[in-house]
Design a protein around this motif. Sequence first.
Motif, short mmCIF file in Angstrom:
data_model
loop_
_atom_site.label_atom_id
_atom_site.label_comp_id
_atom_site.label_asym_id
_atom_site.label_seq_id
_atom_site.Cartn_x
_atom_site.Cartn_y
_atom_site.Cartn_z
N GLY A 1 -5.99 4.62 4.93
CA GLY A 1 -5.45 3.42 4.29
C GLY A 1 -4.83 2.48 5.29
O GLY A 1 -4.84 1.25 5.10
N ALA A 2 -4.27 3.02 6.36
CA ALA A 2 -3.68 2.21 7.43
C ALA A 2 -3.67 3.04 8.70
O ALA A 2 -3.73 4.28 8.65
CB ALA A 2 -2.27 1.77 7.06
N ALA B 1 -2.76 11.85 8.50
CA ALA B 1 -3.99 12.60 8.79
C ALA B 1 -4.66 12.00 10.02
O ALA B 1 -4.30 10.92 10.48
CB ALA B 1 -4.94 12.57 7.59
N THR B 2 -5.65 12.72 10.55
CA THR B 2 -6.41 12.22 11.69
C THR B 2 -7.31 11.08 11.25
O THR B 2 -7.59 10.90 10.06
CB THR B 2 -7.27 13.34 12.31
N ALA C 1 -8.61 11.21 7.36
CA ALA C 1 -7.67 10.48 6.50
C ALA C 1 -8.38 9.81 5.33
O ALA C 1 -9.52 9.34 5.43
CB ALA C 1 -6.92 9.44 7.33
N GLY C 2 -7.65 9.76 4.21
CA GLY C 2 -8.13 9.09 3.01
C GLY C 2 -7.40 7.77 2.79
O GLY C 2 -6.53 7.38 3.58
N LEU D 1 0.83 -1.20 0.00
CA LEU D 1 0.00 0.00 0.00
C LEU D 1 0.87 1.25 0.00
O LEU D 1 1.76 1.40 0.84
CB LEU D 1 -0.90 0.00 1.24
N MET D 2 0.62 2.17 -0.95
CA MET D 2 1.39 3.42 -1.02
C MET D 2 0.77 4.46 -0.08
O MET D 2 -0.43 4.73 -0.14
CB MET D 2 1.41 3.95 -2.45
N ILE D 3 1.62 5.04 0.75
CA ILE D 3 1.20 6.06 1.71
C ILE D 3 1.79 7.40 1.27
O ILE D 3 3.01 7.52 1.06
CB ILE D 3 1.66 5.72 3.13
N THR D 4 0.91 8.40 1.12
CA THR D 4 1.36 9.72 0.65
C THR D 4 1.30 10.80 1.72
O THR D 4 1.71 11.93 1.47
CB THR D 4 0.52 10.17 -0.55
#
Length: 345
Positions: free
Chosen positions: A57-58, A29-30, A34-35, A23-26
Motif C-alpha cells: 500500500g505504501a 512486509a517485504t 506486502a499487500g 490509507l490504513m496500514i495494518t
Amino acid sequence: MKRWTLAELAKETGAQLRGNADLMITGLATLRSAGPEQLSFLANPLYRSALAVTGAGAVILREEDAADFDGNALIAANPYAVYAALTHHFDRTPRREPGIHASAVVDPDAVIDPSAVIGARAVIESGAVIGPACVIEPGAFIGARVSLGQGCHVRANAVIHHDCVLGNRVVIHSGAVIGDDGFGFAPANGRWNKIAQIGRVVIHDDADIGANTTIDRGALDDTVIHQGVIIDNLVMIAHNVEVGAHTAIAGCCGISGSTKIGSWCVLAGGVGLVGHIEVCDKVHITGMTMVTKSITKPGSYSSGTAFDTTDNWKKMAVRLKKLDETTRRLRELEGLVQQLTSKTD
C-alpha cells in the motif's frame, strides 16, 4: 489488529508523505510479499527491482528512489531507520501485567518493584533486586544478589548467576547464560585444579544479549559489557573481557579471556579473538577472521581465504605450503639479477 493512517505514521517518524494520507496500514512486509494495507521499505539497492512489482500500500524510500515510484510513499533519508522505528507499532509480543506468578519461586529477601513482572516458574534468589518495569519471563533464573535496573527484560529460560549487575533496559534473550564460571584451571600434580571465579558480569544500559550466548564472570575483576552493546545468538565471551559502548557482535563469535574491545566496533559472524589483546575503537572485523594480535588503528580487517571450488582451493593450499620455498628462491633470483646488473654496469 492495530491500524494506523499513513499520515499518522509520517508524523510519528518525520518522513515526508506522498500520496493517500488516509490509507490504513495494518502491518509491515517485504516488497515482494506486502499487500495493499501493508507498508514496506527499500533500503538496499539490491532489492530495487522489486519496487516495480510490489503490491504494498505504501513504501518507505529515499527521495532518489521515489522518482521512479508512483505509489504512496514515506520519503526519508534513512528508510531502514524509519522501518525499525515503525516495527514497534506492530509488535505482537504479549504484554504482561505486573505481578508475581503463583508458581514462581521468590526468596523472601529478594526486592521486587511492584511494577515488575515475574513469570511462571521463574526463580529469584536471596538478595536479588528487580527494578521498575522489569519483565522476568517463565523459567528464568535470577541468582543471589543480582541487580537489575529499570525496564530490563529477561526472556524465558535465561540464566543470570549470582552478583551480576544489569543497568537499565537490558535485554537477555532465551537460553543466554550470564555470569557462569570462566574457564579457569591451574595445572598441578598431574591434574587440572579449578580456580574459583570471584568476579562478576556487569552489563550497562541498553545492551541486548542474544539467545544462547554466554558471558563468563570475571576471575578477579569483572567482565564488562558497556552501554548499547548488541550481541547476537551463540556468542562466547570469556572471563574478564571488556566490550566498549555500542559495539556489535554477530553470531558464533568467540572472544578469549581478558581481551578488550573498543567502542563502535563490528565483529561479523564467526570472528575469533585470542586472549589478552586489545582492539581499538571503530574497527570492523569481517566474517570468520581470526585476530591473533592487538589492533591499534581503526579500519576493516580480514583473515583467511575466500571460498572457491574444491579443486581450486586444494591447488591454492598446495601453493601456500610452498610459499616459504618460493620466497627463498625468489630472493636468490633477485640476488643473481643484482649481481648481473652490477657486472653489466
